[in-house]
Scaffold this motif. Structure first.
Motif, PDB file in Angstrom:
ATOM      1  N   VAL A 104      71.859  54.889  26.497  1.00 38.96           N
ATOM      2  CA  VAL A 104      72.675  54.278  27.546  1.00 38.96           C
ATOM      3  C   VAL A 104      72.914  55.274  28.673  1.00 38.96           C
ATOM      4  O   VAL A 104      72.777  54.944  29.862  1.00 38.96           O
ATOM      5  CB  VAL A 104      74.015  53.774  26.964  1.00 38.96           C
ATOM      6  CG1 VAL A 104      74.980  53.397  28.086  1.00 38.96           C
ATOM      7  CG2 VAL A 104      73.773  52.569  26.052  1.00 38.96           C
ATOM      8  N   TYR A 105      73.265  56.504  28.321  1.00 39.17           N
ATOM      9  CA  TYR A 105      73.515  57.520  29.342  1.00 39.17           C
ATOM     10  C   TYR A 105      72.263  57.736  30.198  1.00 39.17           C
ATOM     11  O   TYR A 105      72.337  57.788  31.439  1.00 39.17           O
ATOM     12  CB  TYR A 105      73.938  58.838  28.704  1.00 39.17           C
ATOM     13  CG  TYR A 105      74.272  59.898  29.723  1.00 39.17           C
ATOM     14  CD1 TYR A 105      75.539  59.963  30.304  1.00 39.17           C
ATOM     15  CD2 TYR A 105      73.317  60.823  30.131  1.00 39.17           C
ATOM     16  CE1 TYR A 105      75.838  60.923  31.254  1.00 39.17           C
ATOM     17  CE2 TYR A 105      73.608  61.779  31.088  1.00 39.17           C
ATOM     18  CZ  TYR A 105      74.872  61.830  31.644  1.00 39.17           C
ATOM     19  OH  TYR A 105      75.158  62.773  32.598  1.00 39.17           O
ATOM     20  N   CYS A 106      71.110  57.856  29.543  1.00 37.81           N
ATOM     21  CA  CYS A 106      69.868  58.117  30.277  1.00 37.81           C
ATOM     22  C   CYS A 106      69.540  57.003  31.256  1.00 37.81           C
ATOM     23  O   CYS A 106      69.198  57.263  32.420  1.00 37.81           O
ATOM     24  CB  CYS A 106      68.711  58.295  29.280  1.00 37.81           C
ATOM     25  SG  CYS A 106      68.747  59.835  28.328  1.00 37.81           S
ATOM     26  N   ILE A 107      69.639  55.760  30.818  1.00 31.49           N
ATOM     27  CA  ILE A 107      69.199  54.651  31.662  1.00 31.49           C
ATOM     28  C   ILE A 107      70.206  54.345  32.768  1.00 31.49           C
ATOM     29  O   ILE A 107      69.844  53.857  33.840  1.00 31.49           O
ATOM     30  CB  ILE A 107      68.913  53.387  30.821  1.00 31.49           C
ATOM     31  CG1 ILE A 107      67.998  52.414  31.573  1.00 31.49           C
ATOM     32  CG2 ILE A 107      70.195  52.698  30.400  1.00 31.49           C
ATOM     33  CD1 ILE A 107      66.614  52.929  31.813  1.00 31.49           C
ATOM     34  N   TYR A 108      71.483  54.651  32.544  1.00 27.04           N
ATOM     35  CA  TYR A 108      72.483  54.401  33.588  1.00 27.04           C
ATOM     36  C   TYR A 108      72.604  55.564  34.568  1.00 27.04           C
ATOM     37  O   TYR A 108      73.229  55.421  35.618  1.00 27.04           O
ATOM     38  CB  TYR A 108      73.838  54.082  32.962  1.00 27.04           C
ATOM     39  CG  TYR A 108      73.953  52.633  32.543  1.00 27.04           C
ATOM     40  CD1 TYR A 108      74.479  51.671  33.394  1.00 27.04           C
ATOM     41  CD2 TYR A 108      73.495  52.214  31.297  1.00 27.04           C
ATOM     42  CE1 TYR A 108      74.561  50.331  33.016  1.00 27.04           C
ATOM     43  CE2 TYR A 108      73.572  50.884  30.909  1.00 27.04           C
ATOM     44  CZ  TYR A 108      74.099  49.949  31.769  1.00 27.04           C
ATOM     45  OH  TYR A 108      74.165  48.625  31.392  1.00 27.04           O
ATOM     46  N   GLY A 150      74.821  46.261  18.464  1.00 30.75           N
ATOM     47  CA  GLY A 150      74.320  45.194  19.322  1.00 30.75           C
ATOM     48  C   GLY A 150      74.878  45.267  20.735  1.00 30.75           C
ATOM     49  O   GLY A 150      74.171  44.958  21.706  1.00 30.75           O
ATOM     50  N   MET A 151      76.147  45.674  20.866  1.00 27.33           N
ATOM     51  CA  MET A 151      76.736  45.823  22.195  1.00 27.33           C
ATOM     52  C   MET A 151      76.017  46.887  23.009  1.00 27.33           C
ATOM     53  O   MET A 151      75.742  46.699  24.206  1.00 27.33           O
ATOM     54  CB  MET A 151      78.220  46.178  22.054  1.00 27.33           C
ATOM     55  CG  MET A 151      79.103  45.045  21.565  1.00 27.33           C
ATOM     56  SD  MET A 151      80.796  45.580  21.208  1.00 27.33           S
ATOM     57  CE  MET A 151      81.268  46.338  22.768  1.00 27.33           C
ATOM     58  N   LEU A 156      71.687  48.226  27.264  1.00 21.19           N
ATOM     59  CA  LEU A 156      70.359  48.744  27.600  1.00 21.19           C
ATOM     60  C   LEU A 156      69.480  47.642  28.173  1.00 21.19           C
ATOM     61  O   LEU A 156      68.789  47.840  29.184  1.00 21.19           O
ATOM     62  CB  LEU A 156      69.698  49.341  26.352  1.00 21.19           C
ATOM     63  CG  LEU A 156      70.316  50.602  25.765  1.00 21.19           C
ATOM     64  CD1 LEU A 156      69.608  50.986  24.466  1.00 21.19           C
ATOM     65  CD2 LEU A 156      70.233  51.753  26.758  1.00 21.19           C
ATOM     66  N   VAL A 157      69.507  46.482  27.539  1.00 19.21           N
ATOM     67  CA  VAL A 157      68.651  45.375  27.968  1.00 19.21           C
ATOM     68  C   VAL A 157      69.008  44.935  29.382  1.00 19.21           C
ATOM     69  O   VAL A 157      68.133  44.787  30.254  1.00 19.21           O
ATOM     70  CB  VAL A 157      68.756  44.191  26.989  1.00 19.21           C
ATOM     71  CG1 VAL A 157      68.048  42.961  27.554  1.00 19.21           C
ATOM     72  CG2 VAL A 157      68.168  44.564  25.630  1.00 19.21           C
TER      73      VAL A 157
END
Length: 267
Positions: A104-108, A150-151, A156-157
């Protein structure tokens, strides 16, 4: 004669809160769920190689941690399915939360200046991880863990779909391949849970090697491991493209994708 699922092995009776559909200690006296165990190799070896390549490319350390986080999940899952002990179950499930927080950190943070650190987001994800850990240690309910995981996956999705829709549409194929592979693994995971009795009965009438194909939880490992690896690859490609590098996916031995940096900034 005791049912095949009730065989005893090296690690004794299961203490985990979950015992999957694969019959215990059928293939090996030392491995409770053989196929569910060895299928984790896809989550161990390729991510370690990916971490080495990412370090060689000189990319930010958070992507190395993303790969190593996936490898940690693989090691934990190996230990859990090999022993079916509660402590090893935690070694599997909690790193799923921690590694997904790194994803999450990487993609945001993919559109920020190089080597910038978002301390607020780190603190938020760290707090989330601590809360999930504390609650799960006290409330041993697998559904809680699954919902929390799942959250994170949903975050990510949504982020990835936004990026490939509005920013880098040429990366749609990689994004949707990763998502499709992961979702297929999730579908097989549910089929394995719901139709376990039928699957076990089918295996009794099949040769062992053929019956191994019906180990759908093992396929969950393979497909989600591949889907997660492809997600990291996507995240790396987004980041290196934004930094004006020249990322290129190359296939090792013609089959396994890895990201290579052709050159540093062009402008």
């Amino acid at each position: 004669m005791a049912p095949v699922a009730d065989r005893q092995g090296y690690w004794g009776s299961p203490t985990s809160t979950l015992d999957w559909c694969e019959e215990n200690y059928v293939v090996s006296f030392y491995i409770a769920e053989f196929w569910n165990t060895v299928s984790n190799l896809i989550m161990i070896i390729p991510p370690i190689l990916g971490a080495l390549q990412t370090s060689k490319n000189g990319l930010e350390i958070r992507y190395v941690w993303a790969y190593l986080g996936l490898a940690a999940v693989g090691v934990g899952s190996w230990s859990f399915h090999m022993t079916l002990q509660y402590e090893m179950q935690l070694l599997d499930e909690l790193p799923m939360i921690y590694s997904c927080c790194v994803f999450v950190y990487c993609i945001y943070e993919c559109f920020k200046q190089k080597n910038g650190i978002n301390y607020f987001l780190i603190a938020l994800l760290l707090l989330f991880s601590i809360i999930v850990t504390v609650v799960y240690l006290q409330w041993k309910e697998p559904v809680f863990h699954q919902v929390m995981y799942g959250m994170l996956v949903a975050c990510l999705v949504f982020r990835c779909v936004f990026i490939v829709t509005w920013v880098y549409p040429w990366l749609r194929a990689l994004c949707y391949t990763s998502l499709t592979v992961f979702l297929l693994g999730f579908v097989l995971w549910n089929i394995d849970n719901i139709f376990c009795d039928s699957l076990r009965a089918t295996r009794q009438s099949l040769p062992p090697v053929v019956g191994a194909v019906t180990q759908l939880h093992a396929w969950w490992h393979i497909l989600t491991g591949l889907g997660s690896y492809l997600h990291i690859l996507l995240s790396l490609q987004i980041r290196s493209t934004y930094l004006k590098y020249r990322p290129k996916v190359k296939f090792v031995c013609g089959i396994w994708p890895m990201l290579h940096i052709e050159s540093q900034k062009t402008s």
